[in-house]
Motif scaffolding. Sequence first.
Motif, PDB file in Angstrom:
ATOM      1  N   PRO A 206      53.824  57.390 151.465  1.00 25.62           N
ATOM      2  CA  PRO A 206      53.805  58.475 152.454  1.00 25.62           C
ATOM      3  C   PRO A 206      52.442  59.157 152.549  1.00 25.62           C
ATOM      4  CG  PRO A 206      54.888  59.219 150.458  1.00 25.62           C
ATOM      5  CD  PRO A 206      54.570  57.754 150.245  1.00 25.62           C
ATOM      6  N   GLU A 207      52.289  59.911 153.615  1.00 21.77           N
ATOM      7  CA  GLU A 207      51.059  60.685 153.827  1.00 21.77           C
ATOM      8  C   GLU A 207      51.044  61.942 152.967  1.00 21.77           C
ATOM      9  OE1 GLU A 207      48.444  60.627 156.310  1.00 21.77           O
ATOM     10  OE2 GLU A 207      48.980  58.538 156.735  1.00 21.77           O
ATOM     11  N   ARG A 208      52.248  62.472 152.721  1.00 18.72           N
ATOM     12  CA  ARG A 208      52.312  63.849 152.234  1.00 18.72           C
ATOM     13  C   ARG A 208      53.501  64.023 151.290  1.00 18.72           C
ATOM     14  NH1 ARG A 208      53.885  69.044 155.475  1.00 18.72           N
ATOM     15  NH2 ARG A 208      55.548  67.614 156.039  1.00 18.72           N
ATOM     16  N   VAL A 209      53.285  64.745 150.216  1.00 22.11           N
ATOM     17  CA  VAL A 209      54.374  65.124 149.309  1.00 22.11           C
ATOM     18  C   VAL A 209      54.260  66.623 149.067  1.00 22.11           C
ATOM     19  CG1 VAL A 209      55.280  64.913 146.948  1.00 22.11           C
ATOM     20  CG2 VAL A 209      54.528  62.867 148.170  1.00 22.11           C
ATOM     21  N   THR A 210      55.388  67.327 149.077  1.00 20.89           N
ATOM     22  CA  THR A 210      55.342  68.758 148.746  1.00 20.89           C
ATOM     23  C   THR A 210      56.161  69.027 147.486  1.00 20.89           C
ATOM     24  OG1 THR A 210      57.210  69.241 150.190  1.00 20.89           O
ATOM     25  CG2 THR A 210      55.031  69.491 151.140  1.00 20.89           C
ATOM     26  N   LEU A 211      55.644  69.937 146.690  1.00 19.07           N
ATOM     27  CA  LEU A 211      56.304  70.363 145.459  1.00 19.07           C
ATOM     28  C   LEU A 211      56.534  71.867 145.518  1.00 19.07           C
ATOM     29  CD1 LEU A 211      54.089  68.590 142.731  1.00 19.07           C
ATOM     30  CD2 LEU A 211      56.259  67.780 143.688  1.00 19.07           C
ATOM     31  N   GLY A 212      57.604  72.302 144.887  1.00 15.37           N
ATOM     32  CA  GLY A 212      57.855  73.733 144.771  1.00 15.37           C
ATOM     33  C   GLY A 212      58.533  74.021 143.450  1.00 15.37           C
ATOM     34  N   GLY A 213      58.476  75.270 143.040  1.00 15.08           N
ATOM     35  CA  GLY A 213      59.118  75.618 141.773  1.00 15.08           C
ATOM     36  C   GLY A 213      59.005  77.099 141.505  1.00 15.08           C
ATOM     37  N   THR A 214      59.191  77.448 140.245  1.00  9.61           N
ATOM     38  CA  THR A 214      59.124  78.862 139.893  1.00  9.61           C
ATOM     39  C   THR A 214      58.449  79.057 138.541  1.00  9.61           C
ATOM     40  OG1 THR A 214      60.382  80.927 139.763  1.00  9.61           O
ATOM     41  CG2 THR A 214      61.421  78.977 138.816  1.00  9.61           C
ATOM     42  N   VAL A 215      57.781  80.192 138.414  1.00  8.32           N
ATOM     43  CA  VAL A 215      57.103  80.587 137.173  1.00  8.32           C
ATOM     44  C   VAL A 215      57.704  81.905 136.707  1.00  8.32           C
ATOM     45  CG1 VAL A 215      54.906  81.369 136.190  1.00  8.32           C
ATOM     46  CG2 VAL A 215      54.955  79.392 137.730  1.00  8.32           C
ATOM     47  N   ARG A 216      58.078  81.988 135.440  1.00 10.57           N
ATOM     48  CA  ARG A 216      58.669  83.205 134.878  1.00 10.57           C
ATOM     49  C   ARG A 216      57.861  83.637 133.653  1.00 10.57           C
ATOM     50  NH1 ARG A 216      63.773  83.946 137.523  1.00 10.57           N
ATOM     51  NH2 ARG A 216      63.627  82.496 139.282  1.00 10.57           N
ATOM     52  N   THR A 217      57.540  84.914 133.602  1.00  7.44           N
ATOM     53  CA  THR A 217      56.820  85.440 132.434  1.00  7.44           C
ATOM     54  C   THR A 217      57.357  86.824 132.080  1.00  7.44           C
ATOM     55  OG1 THR A 217      55.094  86.718 133.558  1.00  7.44           O
ATOM     56  CG2 THR A 217      54.711  84.352 133.351  1.00  7.44           C
ATOM     57  N   LEU A 218      56.988  87.304 130.906  1.00  2.00           N
ATOM     58  CA  LEU A 218      57.402  88.637 130.473  1.00  2.00           C
ATOM     59  C   LEU A 218      56.227  89.597 130.326  1.00  2.00           C
ATOM     60  CD1 LEU A 218      60.151  87.796 127.786  1.00  2.00           C
ATOM     61  CD2 LEU A 218      60.509  88.632 130.116  1.00  2.00           C
ATOM     62  N   SER A 219      55.050  89.204 130.807  1.00  2.00           N
ATOM     63  CA  SER A 219      53.927  90.138 130.744  1.00  2.00           C
ATOM     64  C   SER A 219      53.013  89.929 131.946  1.00  2.00           C
ATOM     65  CB  SER A 219      53.136  89.980 129.439  1.00  2.00           C
ATOM     66  OG  SER A 219      52.058  89.094 129.618  1.00  2.00           O
ATOM     67  N   PRO A 220      52.492  91.029 132.493  1.00  2.00           N
ATOM     68  CA  PRO A 220      51.577  90.914 133.638  1.00  2.00           C
ATOM     69  C   PRO A 220      50.360  90.048 133.315  1.00  2.00           C
ATOM     70  CG  PRO A 220      52.329  93.184 133.385  1.00  2.00           C
ATOM     71  CD  PRO A 220      52.824  92.431 132.180  1.00  2.00           C
TER      72      PRO A 220
ATOM     73  N   VAL B 249      50.158  87.420 131.128  1.00  2.00           N
ATOM     74  CA  VAL B 249      50.542  86.004 131.150  1.00  2.00           C
ATOM     75  C   VAL B 249      50.823  85.569 132.590  1.00  2.00           C
ATOM     76  CG1 VAL B 249      52.260  84.318 130.363  1.00  2.00           C
ATOM     77  CG2 VAL B 249      51.434  86.082 128.798  1.00  2.00           C
ATOM     78  N   ARG B 250      51.369  86.487 133.362  1.00  2.00           N
ATOM     79  CA  ARG B 250      51.653  86.168 134.766  1.00  2.00           C
ATOM     80  C   ARG B 250      50.372  85.797 135.513  1.00  2.00           C
ATOM     81  NH1 ARG B 250      53.970  90.412 139.297  1.00  2.00           N
ATOM     82  NH2 ARG B 250      55.087  88.881 140.563  1.00  2.00           N
ATOM     83  N   ASP B 251      49.333  86.621 135.350  1.00  2.00           N
ATOM     84  CA  ASP B 251      48.050  86.343 136.012  1.00  2.00           C
ATOM     85  C   ASP B 251      47.430  85.046 135.500  1.00  2.00           C
ATOM     86  OD1 ASP B 251      48.280  88.669 137.458  1.00  2.00           O
ATOM     87  OD2 ASP B 251      46.941  89.839 136.178  1.00  2.00           O
ATOM     88  N   GLU B 252      47.453  84.874 134.175  1.00  2.00           N
ATOM     89  CA  GLU B 252      46.856  83.664 133.582  1.00  2.00           C
ATOM     90  C   GLU B 252      47.580  82.411 134.056  1.00  2.00           C
ATOM     91  OE1 GLU B 252      45.495  85.817 129.382  1.00  2.00           O
ATOM     92  OE2 GLU B 252      47.171  84.399 129.393  1.00  2.00           O
ATOM     93  N   THR B 253      48.909  82.509 134.169  1.00  2.00           N
ATOM     94  CA  THR B 253      49.681  81.325 134.551  1.00  2.00           C
ATOM     95  C   THR B 253      49.376  80.921 135.989  1.00  2.00           C
ATOM     96  OG1 THR B 253      51.407  81.925 132.989  1.00  2.00           O
ATOM     97  CG2 THR B 253      52.001  80.341 134.693  1.00  2.00           C
ATOM     98  N   GLU B 254      49.236  81.902 136.865  1.00  2.00           N
ATOM     99  CA  GLU B 254      48.878  81.555 138.249  1.00  2.00           C
ATOM    100  C   GLU B 254      47.556  80.780 138.267  1.00  2.00           C
ATOM    101  OE1 GLU B 254      48.773  84.744 141.113  1.00  2.00           O
ATOM    102  OE2 GLU B 254      47.775  83.474 142.593  1.00  2.00           O
TER     103      GLU B 254
END
Length: 391
Positions: free
Chosen positions: A252-266, A268-273
């Motif tokens: 195929p030309e294109r594949v899309t992925l999606g999901g979710t990220v969960r953290t307990l600290s702002p 870790v949240r920034d670092e994970t992004e």
Amino acid sequence: MALTDHLANRASEIAEWRQDIHANPELLFDVHRTAGFVAERLEAFGCDEVVTGIGRTGVVGLIHGRNGAVGRTIGLRADMDALPIAETTGVPWASKVRGKMHACGHDGHTAMLLGAARELCDERNFNGTVAVIFQPAEEGGAGGRVMVEDGLMERFSIDQVFGMHNLPGLPVGQFGMRTGAIMASADYPEIEILGKGGHAAMPHTTADPMVAAAQMIVSLQTVVSRSTDPLEANVVSITKLTADSSAFNVIPERVTLGGTVRTLSPKVRDETEANVRRVVEGVAAAHGVGVTFRYRRGYPVTVNNASAVRTAIAAARKVAGDDEVITDHPPMMGAEDFAYMLEAQPGAYIFVGNGNSAGLHSPNYDFNDDAIPHGVRYWVALAETALNENL
Ligand code: NI
């Protein structure tokens, strides 16, 4: 305690309200019937003020203490919305609306806070003001944020705000809480991998987005295992994969992925992004495919304030006794939009036992009416504790 006997008599009526709300579930901000049910009762109980339409369909009732409108104000919050799930419980009060049900117990939360509002209106055994807050759209609509943006805290001068959620698996009559993070942040990466399609028998003439996607999913597992402090909580789950082609012999030309990220600290949240972005862009470059990366931020971390938790513990112990109050309950990686209210003002979000019910968001879940007197008594004790002991 006089309140206990009194409430035993009233608990069955509160259960009837709960079952009425359960039978008539409404989604997101479209909670007109439920909000009307709430406002009508708050007026009948004798609230000093009832405000509707805050945060679109939210309702706030103000109850002044024995000395009138002086002193501090605390907010007690319940959520009113249901979920787009087809109910399978078969209970007599099962949903009358196909494809919608109260599968998270917000019917119970609303009924318990109504029950508490009636007791507080009758007793007024506190100094200051209690604001009972009924919010729409907890389930994905950020109704809590919309109420805050609509001036909830300033308009009613709310100093502290408290929330409560039922918890299947926690015995009825028990309470759980903790200082610090109690519910996770929830963010949503969306990745579009742009390759060059072609004949599956001649892969060298293509830039295969499928192999890049597979490598990305595997490499993203290192964000938690290699890039996050092992003493911090973090979840990276890829939950969606779609490809342009369903043919056996076409890359195929294109594949899309999606999901979710969960953290307990702002933090870790920034670092994970940043780490998710680094892996996605790095793998795409290695495979010679293009990529567009979007990262939608959902609910923030729900963070309990230490002083408010001490008040919540004191109140829960008054109604349940020391042994039934878990003061270091583990946090959960689900998300909760009460987080926005706790970003606006300090407070505490706690769990109340729902016994051995089906899990939250299960089509077989039902709020446990046996929890009603415990939840109502907690709210009343909390108001009296918070507004009598900090003067
Ligand atoms: Ni819920």
